[in-house]
Design a protein around this motif. Structure first.
Motif, PDB file in Angstrom:
ATOM      1  N   ARG A   1      70.136 -64.619  48.798  1.00 20.10           N
ATOM      2  CA  ARG A   1      69.061 -63.732  49.289  1.00 20.10           C
ATOM      3  C   ARG A   1      67.704 -64.124  48.470  1.00 20.10           C
ATOM      4  N   VAL A   2      68.060 -64.185  47.019  1.00 21.95           N
ATOM      5  CA  VAL A   2      67.051 -64.676  45.909  1.00 21.95           C
ATOM      6  C   VAL A   2      66.415 -65.938  46.499  1.00 21.95           C
ATOM      7  N   ALA A   3      67.358 -66.770  46.748  1.00 16.89           N
ATOM      8  CA  ALA A   3      66.781 -68.349  47.050  1.00 16.89           C
ATOM      9  C   ALA A   3      65.709 -68.130  48.349  1.00 16.89           C
ATOM     10  N   THR A   4      66.281 -67.472  49.072  1.00 20.60           N
ATOM     11  CA  THR A   4      65.357 -67.096  50.554  1.00 20.60           C
ATOM     12  C   THR A   4      63.859 -66.667  50.053  1.00 20.60           C
ATOM     13  N   ARG A   5      64.035 -65.484  49.256  1.00 17.64           N
ATOM     14  CA  ARG A   5      62.848 -64.974  48.593  1.00 17.64           C
ATOM     15  C   ARG A   5      61.851 -65.910  47.918  1.00 17.64           C
ATOM     16  N   LEU A   6      62.529 -66.635  47.127  1.00 16.07           N
ATOM     17  CA  LEU A   6      62.080 -67.664  46.279  1.00 16.07           C
ATOM     18  C   LEU A   6      61.231 -68.629  47.219  1.00 16.07           C
ATOM     19  N   ALA A   7      61.916 -68.985  48.434  1.00 14.27           N
ATOM     20  CA  ALA A   7      61.292 -70.069  49.300  1.00 14.27           C
ATOM     21  C   ALA A   7      60.053 -69.394  50.092  1.00 14.27           C
ATOM     22  N   ALA A   8      60.185 -68.069  50.408  1.00 16.69           N
ATOM     23  CA  ALA A   8      59.114 -67.442  51.009  1.00 16.69           C
ATOM     24  C   ALA A   8      57.814 -67.308  50.260  1.00 16.69           C
ATOM     25  N   GLU A   9      58.013 -67.088  48.808  1.00 12.92           N
ATOM     26  CA  GLU A   9      57.061 -66.642  48.045  1.00 12.92           C
ATOM     27  C   GLU A   9      55.895 -67.754  48.001  1.00 12.92           C
ATOM     28  N   SER A  10      54.564 -67.761  48.229  1.00  6.00           N
ATOM     29  CA  SER A  10      53.443 -68.786  48.630  1.00  6.00           C
ATOM     30  C   SER A  10      52.966 -69.093  47.253  1.00  6.00           C
ATOM     31  N   GLU A  11      53.009 -68.333  46.257  1.00  2.00           N
ATOM     32  CA  GLU A  11      52.098 -68.837  45.003  1.00  2.00           C
ATOM     33  C   GLU A  11      53.138 -69.541  44.059  1.00  2.00           C
TER      34      GLU A  11
ATOM     35  N   PRO B   1      64.130 -77.833  50.333  1.00  4.64           N
ATOM     36  CA  PRO B   1      62.783 -78.330  49.853  1.00  4.64           C
ATOM     37  C   PRO B   1      62.095 -77.621  48.791  1.00  4.64           C
ATOM     38  N   CYS B   2      62.366 -76.460  48.639  1.00  5.40           N
ATOM     39  CA  CYS B   2      61.640 -75.564  47.712  1.00  5.40           C
ATOM     40  C   CYS B   2      62.146 -76.110  46.310  1.00  5.40           C
ATOM     41  N   LEU B   3      61.191 -76.304  45.367  1.00  4.74           N
ATOM     42  CA  LEU B   3      61.594 -76.869  44.096  1.00  4.74           C
ATOM     43  C   LEU B   3      62.278 -75.888  43.275  1.00  4.74           C
ATOM     44  N   GLU B   4      61.809 -74.478  43.473  1.00  5.26           N
ATOM     45  CA  GLU B   4      62.254 -73.604  42.548  1.00  5.26           C
ATOM     46  C   GLU B   4      63.761 -73.133  43.033  1.00  5.26           C
TER      47      GLU B   4
END
Lengths: 1046, 546
Positions: free
Chosen positions: A621-631, A665-668
């Motif tokens: 879920r943390v990863a999903t949230r990370l990917a969803a964050e725009s900034e 794909p999200c670097l974070e």
């Protein structure tokens, strides 16, 4: 005058809101008058009188009563309430309304009387004060079904009526009215009215009232008119293709009806695109008409979202140009930042498309229209009111407000006196719709002059006066009936004023509180406004008392308010065990941005980690949230925080999850995976080589760092097998990677001497090559001259030679540390020369030591070191001065070479040395070679040897450039000239050959304007002429003529 | 305007007791241009190349005096004086005096303590300046190898002096392969120092390094990228001076001693006020007379007889730039001077036998606004279409150099058209007129085509002014002379509005004052230079006076 009796009558119908006051007064004893005042309520009343002269009481009373009756017959009532409730009085009793029972008087807004009045008006289409089109429009607004049938006979009578009917049928018609709309759609052109509007309204209405196949047929008609890429994209339900198609269509002069048609299609797929377009479409010529059409359609279709969005844009976007207050000569003068200064003809504005759009008058009109639409919906008690109002309010942002300001005006109070009147304007003063909705019943705001903004009243000063506790909004009863909309506002609005408004009715609606779900309350709790936060906390606390409510705690955690955060901390403490089992709550705890909640999170996770069963889910879920964050900044921040909190649970996570994340794909998310990977108890052989390679070559420092950490898990022998990889990474362009790799390389070198040699040679080769970034070279230099130096010293001596021979500073610096390891044949003079003038003091120092240690080898070839004297490095120059100074036998070549150096100090040293090591036999060589020196000082020095050429014509001829150069020095070299002229004269007079050689010198300089030189040259020329008369000399000696004395 | 170069290694001059070697690193991004040879006339070459160096580094613009230290001191002193006055009043003067002495002592101590740091800093800056000499120069000299000669060209930092050193193959014996063309060469201060070591008794090699174009070999230095951002005005100045060379000029010969005398007078005295011009008084068959103002000293050059067809008097300014030629006086056979007119560029060709050195000077040393609108050397000479221009350039490039008549017969065009095309190429920096030999040479100043449109005018206002003059919107109403100053007045019509303009021109023909009714002048006065209308009036007056 004594007031005996007074009656006030009210009349309220439609737009009309009038008052009629009648007074019966006693002027004097037995003398009475009947006066009246009338006019719009709250407006200035007009006075009149029924009695020109006072009359007796009886007559006065009669007049008084007659007047009242007359007015009451016209519909006036004794009280306002009565007037509002009164049925419309018919001024003509001969035309009674049709029995209502035969018509379906169902409506959505308004009241029965209004419905009846409309029906009555439509049944009497003859000309009357209340225009038929207004009645039709009102029927549409009220969605009065009965009116639809009555409109049909009116079609075709008047173009504007047609338009009104086309619009109204969409609101109050049924499918059976479609043929009428079809007729309207085919309405022909008219010279006074743009019938395209009628056709558009009819089309829109058709879509609104039709269903099933009829509707689909209508849609197909519209689809046919769309450009092909768009219709295809819609048919294929491909939003990307649609957006792409729109971009290209909009780029080239689109059909003006395109966006309107798309809107009419009511396609859910493109709803978001349309909203985004509406929010971004520039309000300027070329595109404003698109928005204007959408705005009217949204009104008709009851589309609150589009209406609210456009209303807000109109409030916030300045007009494109300032509309003229009047026109002259058939136009007006326009001064515009984009269009420049020009005269605009009125006829121009009628062009299609017009060159100007969205003028200040248009804007003001549309802003007023939004306000009136809302007001009318409210007055009609229309169910759409709350939707439209909420959609308008939700668009308001805190940033839209400006700083409150005060204006002052000098008002004359009469008799030559006046006073300053200050008026305050609050933050959102210019938002008339918003002000109307929020402060329609406010004691502190009122509509200003010209209806363009709201001003403060009653001495209210924004920011300092207390805010009234009572409710201030328009139509409070309508809001009370729709508390859900208020909750929605609290959830979505980002304006403090809207929250302040919405909380007030909700506080009063206590029974409704229980209907607010935990989910809604969570969103409300997270609102950044204290008023909302406190209200939500009031609601949340009892529920938390009842039991563990993770959503509420999550809401509290996300609140920026300290008291809510404290409440969250208490709740977490109370339900610690349950909390550790709730993924939602733990996720909220991790993602909460405030410092206090972050600290709470640290303490919580320190005491107890997530339960084993949910760890994986939580990380996902943390990863999903990370990917969803725009900034990116927030993603990085969240990633760091999550890693800090969840680190203890990383070792237990499955490797598959990590690999999944690494391919995200999200670097974070990748960085999160790398952090997990490092914490896992993996044996080196379990690490897939491709993974290691990918991490080491990754784009971010965090990923590369984890790659190096994993690499560090290999045993020394295993690392040895990856020697090539390490060497490649040692010169990596990533600054963070190189020092880490250096440490690993050191382990390899310590483990195996052979590997150490290979590594050192390879790294030294990189330095020698020297084609790397300065930072890389610096790091390699640090590595080789630091921890790897003992290993480097074990390398073959040729390596030192190579390092010292190339023109790379870093290589020279490393080489300088190996100078004692040079092979026996050592450095050649050229290489040593370069080291002596190297810009690194260490290298120069080592070079000098080496020179001193092997001086026997180099002292014989001092000529090679002469160029070094020109160096600016004082240490090496002094060293070489000493060497040359101490050398007992310096050849003439060396001495002349020192004098030939470019630096004046070295030249002076050279001259000194030449004097000291002077060899009698070399004098002519000194003269001939130094004579070519361009420096005046050396030329002067050389003139001391000039006698060596005496009587030698060949040498004199060779020295001619020297003589010419010295004599031609402009306004300088006096001594050389003085020294040379007698010598030259002597030599010229010595022999004819010498004279022939030197004569051009004297000839040239005899024309000099320097008197001394000219005189000397002329004298020599005369002497030469006398001595050698046959010589080709410019001088002619004239015999003196007779002098005639007095 | 940005110029990019890539050099392999650096240019170097190495010398030992027996031999010297000059090796120039060419710009590898240009078409290969190389040369290998041996220098025969070493000393003339050394002197000429030194003169060329003085042009490269020359900057005779007036430097503003840095008065900040004095002002800071004066401000401090003022404070001290005020304190003193108040102290006298308060009767504590002595106390203050003792404290002041103490403070001075402390300041002196501080200076002593900080001195090593300051000195080290200065040494560091000197080192930087030496090692990063690129930033002190503008554009590296351009070297061209042609079938009959090699020539180096440069332009000074102050955008006022042009130099061309032309070496024939009698002075520079070709010993290896060579490829004709033009390239920039890497040039540095050390190189100049090394030139001073050239001697006739050493064999001297002269190479434009053909190795520069070979692929890089391992373990060697890589290519050195140099980017120079030149002001547009610099490039414009270069093109202006070189295009002025192809205009018809008044020519006269001076013997070296006459130039010596001229330099002598200029060295001996320093003018404190204007005019600072040289007046060449030329009378056919009579010695050239040069009047040095403001002293009105007349220099009669008895050995230099003017051979021109008619009597002329031409004034030039920026005369101190002639000191560049001083080193050439002892070795020159004669100096040929080419004058274009008052305040126009002038050229000095030093005949050194097989070497010749051309010094081109712009009208004034400083190209500031006061000289605005004097002449337009970048104006197109003739309307020649692009195809014709290309044809002429191709024919020119076949032999690298040609006389206009010869080109006209080869192209089958008339001489006027060919001259128009050549003028356009000269203005574009792709051809140059060889003053000494009277022929045009193909020489591409830069690798990329120069943006001629951008360089046509010094500023937008000049362009506007030229358009106004062309459209005959300028009317010169009056010219009068008051106290040695010329006052011009006239009307300029711009966009239906007529403006009254007034200009004051001093004895040095510089625009000293002026006024106009336009908005630009009302807002800026002369702080940002004259307005387009004033420039237009000046241009018209120049045209009419010619």
């Amino acid at each position: 005058m004594k007031l005996i009796e007074q009656v006030t009558l009210y009349f309220k119908q439609g737009n009309s809101d009038k008052v009629y006051e009648v007074d019966l007064c006693e002027v004097s004893a037995g003398a009475f008058v009947v006066n009246f005042r009338f006019g719009r309520r709250d407006g200035a009343l007009k006075d009149g009188s029924k009695t020109v002269v006072p009359v007796d009481e009886t007559k006065a009373r009669r007049l008084f009563n007659e007047l009242i009756k007359e007015k009451e017959d016209k519909g006036y009532r004794r009280s306002l309430a009565e007037a509002v409730a009164a049925p419309v009085a018919s001024s003509s009793p001969a035309a009674p309304a049709k029995p209502a029972a035969t018509l379906d008087l169902s409506f959505r807004g308004g009241n029965l009387q209004q419905a009846q009045a409309i029906v009555a008006r439509l049944q009497r289409p003859a000309k009357a004060k209340w225009r038929l089109s207004r009645a039709i429009w009102r029927a549409g607004e009220m969605q009065l079904l009965a009116a639809a049938d009555l409109m049909l006979p009116l079609i075709g009578k008047d173009p504007f009526l047609n338009y009104s009917i086309a619009w109204a049928l969409g609101r109050c018609g049924e499918e059976r009215h479609l043929p009428a709309l079809q007729t309207l759609m085919q309405s022909g052109p008219d010279k006074n009215f743009d019938t395209r509007s009628t056709r558009r309204a009819a089309l829109s209405s058709s879509l609104l009232i039709s269903q099933g196949e009829a509707r689909e047929a209508c849609r197909q008609e519209i689809l046919k008119e769309l450009p092909q890429p768009l219709s295809q994209a819609l048919a294929a339900q491909d939003l990307t293709a649609f957006a792409r198609g729109m971009e290209s269509v909009l780029a080239e002069q689109p059909d003006p009806l395109l966006v309107e048609n798309l809107y009419l299609l009511d396609e859910p797929l493109i709803r978001d695109w349309l909203l985004a377009f509406t929010a971004a479409c520039p309000l300027r010529p070329g595109s404003f008409h698109l928005i204007r059409h959408l705005y009217k359609l949204a009104e008709q279709r009851g589309d609150a979202a589009v209406f609210g969005l456009i209303a807000h844009r109109l409030e916030t976007t300045p007009a494109y140009y300032r509309s003229p207050s009047s026109t002259w000569n058939g136009g007006f003068h326009l001064s515009h930042p984009e269009l420049g200064s020009r005269f605009v003809k009125n006829a121009e504005l009628k062009k299609d498309p017009p060159p100007l759009a969205y003028g200040s008058k248009t804007r003001d009109y549309l802003r007023r229209r939004s306000w009136h639409t809302l007001e009318r919906l409210g007055q009609l008690r229309h169910p759409d009111f709350v939707r439209f109002a909420a959609a308008t309010l939700v668009q308001l942002k805190d940033d839209d407000g400006i700083k409150p300001y005060c204006t002052s005006k000098y008002e004359w109070t009469g008799r030559g006196q006046g006073r300053n009147v200050e008026t305050w304007w609050d933050r959102y003063a210019r938002f008339i719709s918003v002000n109307f909705l929020l402060y329609g019943n406010s004691p502190r705001y009122e509509l200003g002059d010209k209806s363009k903004s709201y001003r403060c009243r009653g001495g209210f000063v924004p920011g300092s006066s207390p805010v009234p506790a009572q409710r201030e909004e328009s139509f409070p009863e309508l809001w009370d009936a729709a508390p859900g909309a208020l909750v929605e506002l609290l959830k979505r609005s980002r304006a403090a004023v809207v929250h302040e408004f919405a909380v007030k009715p909700l506080r009063e609606l206590k029974p409704f509180w229980s209907q607010i779900s935990d989910e809604d309350l969570e969103s409300i709790l997270a609102a950044p406004y204290p008023v909302t936060g406190r209200f939500a906390l009031e609601l949340a606390l009892p529920r938390l008392e009842e039991g563990f409510r993770p959503r509420l705690i999550a809401g509290l955690l996300h609140s920026p308010l300290a008291e809510l955060q404290a409440a969250a901390a208490q709740a977490m403490q109370r339900y610690a065990a349950e909390s550790s089992g709730s993924v939602d709550l733990l996720l909220a705890l991790i993602c909460a941005p405030a410092d206090a909640t972050r600290s709470l999170a640290r303490h919580f996770f320190l005491r107890q980690q997530a339960q084993p069963g949910i760890r994986e889910e939580l990380v996902r879920r943390v990863a999903t949230r990370l990917a969803a964050e725009s900034e990116e900044i927030r993603r990085q921040d969240l990633r760091r925080h999550a890693v800090e909190l969840l680190r203890p649970s990383f070792p237990q996570l499955p490797l598959g999850l990590v690999l999944d994340f690494l391919s995200h794909p999200c670097l974070e998310v990748q960085e999160l995976a790398a952090a997990i990977l490092v914490e896992q108890d993996l044996k080196p052989e379990q690490i897939p080589p491709w993974l290691l390679q990918a991490l080491l070559n990754a784009g971010t420092a965090a990923l590369r760092d984890s790659g190096v950490r994993l690499l560090g898990r290999y045993r020394d022998a295993e690392l040895l097998a990856r020697e090539e990889l390490l060497l490649a990474l040692a010169s990596s362009p990533h600054d963070d990677l190189r020092p880490l790799i250096g440490a690993l390389l050191l382990r390899v070198c310590d483990h195996s001497p052979d590997a150490a040699r290979r590594c050192c040679e390879a790294l030294a080769a990189l330095l020698i090559r020297g084609r790397l970034k300065a930072e890389v070279l610096e790091d390699l230099l640090q590595l080789l001259s630091g921890p790897l130096l003992p290993h480097l010293r074990q390398c073959p001596p040729e390596l030192a030679l190579k390092l010292l021979s190339v023109k790379v500073n870093a290589a020279n610096l490393v080489g300088a540390r190996l100078i004692d390891r040079l092979p026996p044949e050592g450095l050649d003079a050229l290489a040593l020369r370069r080291l002596l003038v190297n810009e690194n003091a260490l290298v120069r120092d080592e070079a000098r030591k080496y020179f001193s240690a092997h001086s026997g080898r180099y002292l014989g070839d001092l000529l090679s070191f002469v160029p070094c004297l020109d160096t600016t490095w004082r240490d090496s120059r002094d060293f070489l001065f000493k060497i040359f100074h101490e050398c007992p036998d310096l050849s003439a070549e060396v001495l002349i070479a020192i004098c030939d150096c470019a630096d004046a100090e070295v030249q002076a040293f050279g001259r000194q040395m030449l004097i000291r090591r002077f060899q009698e036999g070399d004098q002519l060589q000194y003269l001939l070679q130094l004579s070519e020196h361009p420096s005046p000082n050396v030329q002067l020095f050389t003139s001391g040897f000039v006698e060596q050429a005496a009587g030698k014509p060949a040498e004199l001829r060779r020295l001619l450039p020297y003589f010419a150069s010295s004599l031609a020095r402009v306004n300088s070299a006096r001594i050389v000239k003085k020294r040379l002229l007698p010598f030259l004269e002597k030599q010229a007079l010595l022999s004819e050959e010498n004279a022939g050689i030197l004569l051009p010198l004297f000839r040239d300089h005899s024309a000099s304007c320097a008197v001394e030189m000219k005189a000397a040259c002329l004298q020599v020329l005369v002497k030469l002429r006398q001595r050698w008369p046959l010589l080709d000399s410019p001088v002619r000696i004239l015999s003196p003529g007779a002098v005639h004395g007095v | 305007m940005e110029f990019d170069f890539a050099y392999r290694g650096s240019s170097s001059v190495s010398s030992d007791a027996a031999a010297s070697s000059l090796s120039f690193a060419p710009d590898t991004r240009r078409p290969p241009t190389f040369f290998q040879g041996e220098l025969v006339q070493v000393l003339p070459f050394r002197e000429a190349v030194s003169a060329l160096h003085s042009i490269v580094v020359s900057d005779l613009r007036q430097q503003e005096k840095d008065r900040s230290a004095y002002l800071a001191w004066a401000a401090g002193r003022e404070l001290a004086d005020l304190q003193e006055i108040s102290a006298q009043r308060a009767g504590v003067k002595q106390q203050i005096e003792s404290k002041r002495v103490e403070l001075e002592k402390l300041e002196k101590n501080r200076h002593t303590r900080w001195l090593p740091l300051q000195q080290a800093k200065q040494r560091y800056f000197d080192h930087l300046r030496k090692t990063d000499m690129k930033s002190w120069y503008v554009l590296d000299p351009v070297i061209s190898v042609h079938p009959d000669c090699v020539f180096l060209e440069c332009f000074s930092r102050d955008e006022s002096s042009y130099g061309c050193l032309q070496v024939n193959y009698e002075a520079l014996r070709c010993t290896g392969a060579f490829a004709c063309g033009t390239t920039n060469i890497d040039y540095s201060a050390e190189l100049f120092q090394e030139f001073q070591k050239l001697r006739s008794y050493k064999n001297t090699r002269f190479d434009i390094d053909p190795g520069g174009f070979e692929m890089e070999v391992q373990n060697q230095e890589s290519f050195r990228e140099v980017k120079i951002d030149l002001p547009d005005s610099w490039v414009r100045g270069f093109l202006q001076v070189s295009s002025a060379m192809s205009l018809p000029m008044v020519s006269l010969d001076l013997s070296p001693v006459d130039l010596h005398n001229l330099c002598f007078h200029l060295r001996r005295r320093k003018e404190l006020f204007g005019p600072r011009s040289l007046r060449f008084k030329l009378k056919p068959g009579a010695p050239v007379r040069i009047l040095l103002e403001p002293w009105n000293t007349e220099l009669v050059c008895h050995r230099s007889i003017y051979q021109g067809p008619k009597e002329e008097e031409i004034r030039i300014w920026g005369r101190r730039r002639l000191h560049i030629l001083e080193r050439l006086i002892p070795i020159a056979r004669k100096f040929t001077i080419k004058l274009l007119g008052d305040g126009m560029p002038s050229f000095y060709i030093a005949d050194l036998g097989d070497i010749s050195f051309t010094l081109g000077l712009s009208g004034w040393t400083a190209n500031d606004w006061s000289k605005c609108g004097n002449f337009d050397l970048m104006a197109p000479r003739a309307n020649t279409d692009d195809l014709t221009k290309m044809l002429v350039f191709q024919k020119l490039k076949e032999n690298w150099s040609a006389r206009p008549d010869e080109l006209a017969s080869r192209c089958g065009l008339d001489r006027k058209t060919v001259l128009g095309a050549l003028g356009a190429w000269t203005q574009a920096g792709r051809a140059v007129y060889d003053l000494k030999n009277g022929l045009y040479r193909a020489r591409e100043l830069s690798r990329d085509t120069l943006p001629f449109d951008k360089l046509r005018f010094g500023s937008e206002r000049e362009a506007e002014a030229a358009a106004l003059v062309k459209a005959r919107q300028v009317k010169l109403a009056g010219q009068e002379v008051q106290q040695g100053r010329k006052i011009l007045s006239g009307q300029v019509k711009d966009k239906k509005q007529s403006y009254e303009c007034r200009l004051v021109i001093d004895a040095d023909l510089a625009l000293k004052d002026g006024s106009c009714q336009c908005n630009f002048y009302q807002q800026n006065r002369l702080r940002r230079g004259p307005c387009a209308h004033m420039i237009a009036l000046r241009q018209l007056q120049q045209e009419e006076s010619r």
